[in-house]
Scaffold this motif. Structure first.
Motif, PDB file in Angstrom:
ATOM      1  N   PHE A  82      76.164   2.991 -42.285  1.00 16.94           N
ATOM      2  CA  PHE A  82      77.624   4.274 -41.116  1.00 16.94           C
ATOM      3  C   PHE A  82      76.662   4.255 -40.461  1.00 16.94           C
ATOM      4  O   PHE A  82      75.039   5.498 -40.225  1.00 16.94           O
ATOM      5  CB  PHE A  82      77.950   5.669 -42.230  1.00 16.94           C
ATOM      6  CG  PHE A  82      78.704   6.219 -41.538  1.00 16.94           C
ATOM      7  CD1 PHE A  82      79.250   5.798 -40.934  1.00 16.94           C
ATOM      8  CD2 PHE A  82      78.351   7.857 -41.123  1.00 16.94           C
ATOM      9  CE1 PHE A  82      80.149   6.606 -40.020  1.00 16.94           C
ATOM     10  CE2 PHE A  82      79.586   8.527 -40.849  1.00 16.94           C
ATOM     11  CZ  PHE A  82      80.176   8.233 -40.203  1.00 16.94           C
ATOM     12  N   LEU A  83      77.202   3.967 -39.232  1.00 25.86           N
ATOM     13  CA  LEU A  83      76.032   4.123 -38.409  1.00 25.86           C
ATOM     14  C   LEU A  83      74.623   3.988 -37.347  1.00 25.86           C
ATOM     15  O   LEU A  83      74.302   4.783 -37.735  1.00 25.86           O
ATOM     16  CB  LEU A  83      76.501   5.792 -37.282  1.00 25.86           C
ATOM     17  CG  LEU A  83      77.904   6.087 -36.881  1.00 25.86           C
ATOM     18  CD1 LEU A  83      77.690   7.862 -36.885  1.00 25.86           C
ATOM     19  CD2 LEU A  83      78.186   6.020 -35.839  1.00 25.86           C
ATOM     20  N   PRO A  84      74.512   2.701 -38.327  1.00 22.87           N
ATOM     21  CA  PRO A  84      73.703   2.050 -38.132  1.00 22.87           C
ATOM     22  C   PRO A  84      72.196   2.216 -37.055  1.00 22.87           C
ATOM     23  O   PRO A  84      71.435   2.087 -36.956  1.00 22.87           O
ATOM     24  CB  PRO A  84      73.163   0.837 -38.664  1.00 22.87           C
ATOM     25  CG  PRO A  84      74.544   0.250 -38.712  1.00 22.87           C
ATOM     26  CD  PRO A  84      75.524   1.543 -38.600  1.00 22.87           C
ATOM     27  N   GLY A  85      73.397   2.430 -35.763  1.00 22.68           N
ATOM     28  CA  GLY A  85      72.466   1.818 -34.586  1.00 22.68           C
ATOM     29  C   GLY A  85      71.925   3.451 -34.536  1.00 22.68           C
ATOM     30  O   GLY A  85      70.924   4.113 -33.085  1.00 22.68           O
ATOM     31  N   VAL A  86      72.429   4.257 -34.993  1.00 23.29           N
ATOM     32  CA  VAL A  86      72.606   6.371 -34.158  1.00 23.29           C
ATOM     33  C   VAL A  86      70.466   6.625 -35.250  1.00 23.29           C
ATOM     34  O   VAL A  86      70.194   5.873 -35.789  1.00 23.29           O
ATOM     35  CB  VAL A  86      73.061   6.878 -35.248  1.00 23.29           C
ATOM     36  CG1 VAL A  86      72.522   8.187 -35.127  1.00 23.29           C
ATOM     37  CG2 VAL A  86      73.981   7.402 -34.231  1.00 23.29           C
ATOM     38  N   TYR A  87      69.803   7.843 -33.815  1.00 20.27           N
ATOM     39  CA  TYR A  87      68.719   7.913 -34.839  1.00 20.27           C
ATOM     40  C   TYR A  87      68.712   9.011 -34.597  1.00 20.27           C
ATOM     41  O   TYR A  87      68.971  10.056 -33.170  1.00 20.27           O
ATOM     42  CB  TYR A  87      67.161   7.640 -33.803  1.00 20.27           C
ATOM     43  CG  TYR A  87      66.215   7.586 -34.620  1.00 20.27           C
ATOM     44  CD1 TYR A  87      65.666   7.117 -35.469  1.00 20.27           C
ATOM     45  CD2 TYR A  87      65.352   8.569 -33.845  1.00 20.27           C
ATOM     46  CE1 TYR A  87      64.447   6.959 -35.303  1.00 20.27           C
ATOM     47  CE2 TYR A  87      63.838   9.214 -34.755  1.00 20.27           C
ATOM     48  CZ  TYR A  87      63.729   7.990 -35.100  1.00 20.27           C
ATOM     49  OH  TYR A  87      62.136   8.172 -35.859  1.00 20.27           O
ATOM     50  N   SER A  88      68.713  10.008 -35.497  1.00 22.05           N
ATOM     51  CA  SER A  88      69.508  11.052 -35.507  1.00 22.05           C
ATOM     52  C   SER A  88      68.156  12.310 -35.590  1.00 22.05           C
ATOM     53  O   SER A  88      66.941  12.531 -35.996  1.00 22.05           O
ATOM     54  CB  SER A  88      69.784  11.557 -36.795  1.00 22.05           C
ATOM     55  OG  SER A  88      68.990  11.894 -37.886  1.00 22.05           O
ATOM     56  N   LEU A  89      68.049  13.959 -36.065  1.00 16.94           N
ATOM     57  CA  LEU A  89      67.638  14.720 -35.437  1.00 16.94           C
ATOM     58  C   LEU A  89      65.888  14.447 -37.511  1.00 16.94           C
ATOM     59  O   LEU A  89      65.541  15.360 -37.472  1.00 16.94           O
ATOM     60  CB  LEU A  89      67.995  15.754 -35.877  1.00 16.94           C
ATOM     61  CG  LEU A  89      67.391  17.572 -36.298  1.00 16.94           C
ATOM     62  CD1 LEU A  89      68.105  18.313 -34.990  1.00 16.94           C
ATOM     63  CD2 LEU A  89      67.711  17.883 -37.245  1.00 16.94           C
ATOM     64  N   GLY A  90      67.473  13.897 -38.554  1.00 19.22           N
ATOM     65  CA  GLY A  90      66.654  14.232 -39.516  1.00 19.22           C
ATOM     66  C   GLY A  90      65.708  12.487 -40.005  1.00 19.22           C
ATOM     67  O   GLY A  90      64.500  12.645 -40.478  1.00 19.22           O
ATOM     68  N   GLU A  91      66.639  11.859 -38.876  1.00 18.16           N
ATOM     69  CA  GLU A  91      65.484  10.327 -39.164  1.00 18.16           C
ATOM     70  C   GLU A  91      63.596  11.428 -37.844  1.00 18.16           C
ATOM     71  O   GLU A  91      62.709  10.801 -38.244  1.00 18.16           O
ATOM     72  CB  GLU A  91      65.236   9.749 -38.597  1.00 18.16           C
ATOM     73  CG  GLU A  91      66.352   8.937 -39.151  1.00 18.16           C
ATOM     74  CD  GLU A  91      67.716   7.818 -38.561  1.00 18.16           C
ATOM     75  OE1 GLU A  91      67.563   6.702 -38.771  1.00 18.16           O
ATOM     76  OE2 GLU A  91      68.835   8.682 -37.914  1.00 18.16           O
ATOM     77  N   VAL A  92      64.222  12.166 -37.133  1.00 18.76           N
ATOM     78  CA  VAL A  92      62.880  13.016 -36.508  1.00 18.76           C
ATOM     79  C   VAL A  92      62.050  13.655 -37.699  1.00 18.76           C
ATOM     80  O   VAL A  92      60.984  13.637 -36.984  1.00 18.76           O
ATOM     81  CB  VAL A  92      63.555  13.602 -34.795  1.00 18.76           C
ATOM     82  CG1 VAL A  92      62.167  13.683 -34.354  1.00 18.76           C
ATOM     83  CG2 VAL A  92      64.343  12.455 -33.592  1.00 18.76           C
TER      84      VAL A  92
END
Length: 486
Positions: free
Chosen positions: A234-244
């Motif tokens: 789901f939205l594999p190109g997104v880099y989120s706050l959670g990943e940060v």
């Protein structure tokens, strides 16, 4: 008239009434959802939704459509017999039903702007290609004084519930405690008084708002895109706050009283930050609620905050840093949920639910502030979207701008530029990170801007109408780089 033709007539007539009454039910229950929202939810299983909403639809709309079909059919037959006796005319049931069905379809298309939607999708936009700042390619550094994060998403809580004195629509505030928090802490407003974020296309429902606030993008899934299950990317190109924050070794958990599989939330949180998910099913598994317990969407907010206290206390003793995302549910449409803490101050039940939400959140915030970890913890409180219920807003002035609630407590940084800001919930992504001690190159992530900075947001730069017009078009960069990651 043949039996087959008679069946077709009744089916067409029934579908006509079903379409018409379904649209009225949608308007009353959810206001009018955008086509983007409808398509988004079609991509995920609806089996995890609140059964109360389903029963409400089945009980009200199905029988009503059947009754109207029966009565209309009898009326047409009566008129036909009268006319036939006088003029020997041919039966016109079939033509009438086709006309009724056509009118219903046109009514639905006009109300939901279906034709406009597809006309917009025929146009191409390069908005994301020119405006999107990839977080994974942006320098995000943290000070040694970085904070824990507790982010509370408030279901359907908006600034119109404030008192008129402070920018709301009510003579007496429906959410006095939340109003007090906004006045005493960091609050961003579109006006000189209390207010909030303007609404962009693709941020009007819960999952879309969560994605916007933690990834800095709007939500728009193409019709031809695949359907999703809990294992789908789901939205594999997104880099989120959670990943940060995962990269910064934060323990991360999301707590909600519903099933996290609804509308892709479990996909998003597990794939973008590896969050522990404490939803309705997990709460049963660990013994927080009985196996046979189920109210509203799962369990009510009264239990949500008690579970959150236990989970946060545990994490604070086991982890150096933590990030909790907590989602309330009681004010959800169509009627909300009345718990045993709800006051009976108002004759209108929904007002009591809103007031109860304000009180419960305030008490939870006070609990956090009494804990040892509070000195290095930032609390963010945001409404997920404007209320989809029109119950309380019938007397609102036509020029009043409705906005979701926001408040940031114990932020690492501060700003004097919090009033008369044109912003959207996408701007919360870099803003939240900054509030817990992050420094972001150029103060931009996704298409969001750090509101603690003096940089213009995209709304301040381009205006609401222009951006919404672009977001309704087909954006190739968005679909290829974020939705599919080609």
């Amino acid at each position: 008239m043949t039996r087959k033709k008679l069946i077709i007539i009744h089916i067409l007539l029934y579908l006509s009434f079903l379409l018409f009454f379904s649209l009225l039910w949608i308007e009353n229950t959810f206001s009018f959802p955008s086509i983007n929202q409808i398509i988004f939810h079609m991509k995920f299983s609806s089996s995890n939704t609140d059964t109360g909403i389903i029963y409400d639809y089945l009980i009200k709309i199905i029988p009503l459509s059947l009754i109207c079909t029966f009565l209309t059919s009898k009326f047409i037959s009566f008129i036909q017999r009268v006319r036939n006796n006088k003029y020997h005319t041919k039966p016109y049931h079939y033509r009438f039903c086709i006309l009724a069905f056509t009118i219903s379809l046109v009514f639905v298309c006009l109300k939901l702007n279906i034709i406009v939607y597809f006309a917009n999708k025929a146009e191409l936009s390069n908005f994301y290609e020119t405006q999107y700042i990839a977080p994974q390619n942006t320098n995000i550094s943290f000070s040694k004084k970085k904070h824990n994060l507790i982010h509370i998403y408030l279901e359907s809580i908006e600034s119109s519930y404030f008192s008129q004195q402070n920018g709301g629509c009510f003579e007496e505030s429906l959410i006095p405690e939340l109003e007090k928090l906004a006045l005493e802490n960091t609050h961003f407003s579109h006006s000189q008084k209390l207010g909030g974020a303007l609404t962009l296309e693709g941020t009007q429902w819960t999952t879309a708002s969560v994605i916007a606030q933690t990834s800095g993008i709007t939500s728009s899934l193409p019709i031809e895109n695949q359907n999703y299950d809990p294992q789908s990317l789901f939205l594999p190109g997104v880099y989120s706050l959670g990943e940060v924050l995962e990269k910064e070794n934060y323990f991360q958990e999301v707590i909600m009283g519903s099933d996290a599989r609804f509308a892709g939330l479990s996909n998003y949180y597990t794939q973008h930050g590896n969050y522990k998910i404490m939803d309705y099913n997990k709460a049963i598994e660990v013994g927080y609620i009985p196996k046979d317990y189920h109210v509203f969407w799962g369990y009510e907010d009264q239990k949500l905050f008690e579970i959150a206290k236990k989970e946060i206390s545990k994490a604070s003793h086991q982890n150096e840093y933590f990030n909790f995302e907590i989602m309330t549910i009681d004010p959800h449409t169509p009627y909300g949920y009345v718990c045993d803490q709800c006051p009976k101050k108002y004759s209108h039940t929904y007002k009591n639910i809103i007031a109860c939400q304000s009180h419960q959140v305030y008490e939870f915030v006070k609990w956090i502030q009494q804990q040892d970890f509070y000195h290095n913890t930032t609390i963010v409180i945001t409404g997920d979207h404007k209320s989809m219920s029109s119950q309380l807003l019938t007397n609102m002035k036509s020029d009043y701008i409705r906005t979701p609630y926001n408040c940031i407590i114990n932020s690492v940084t501060s700003s004097q530029n919090t009033k008369n800001r044109l912003f959207n919930v996408i701007d919360m992504y870099p803003t939240i990170l900054t509030s817990i001690g992050a420094t972001i190159d150029n103060n931009k992530l996704g298409i969001g801007t750090n509101l603690f900075s003096n940089q213009q947001t995209i709304l301040e730069k381009y205006g609401l109408d222009y951006i919404n017009n672009e977001l309704l078009k087909t954006d190739v960069y968005y679909q290829k780089k974020l939705v599919k990651k080609e």
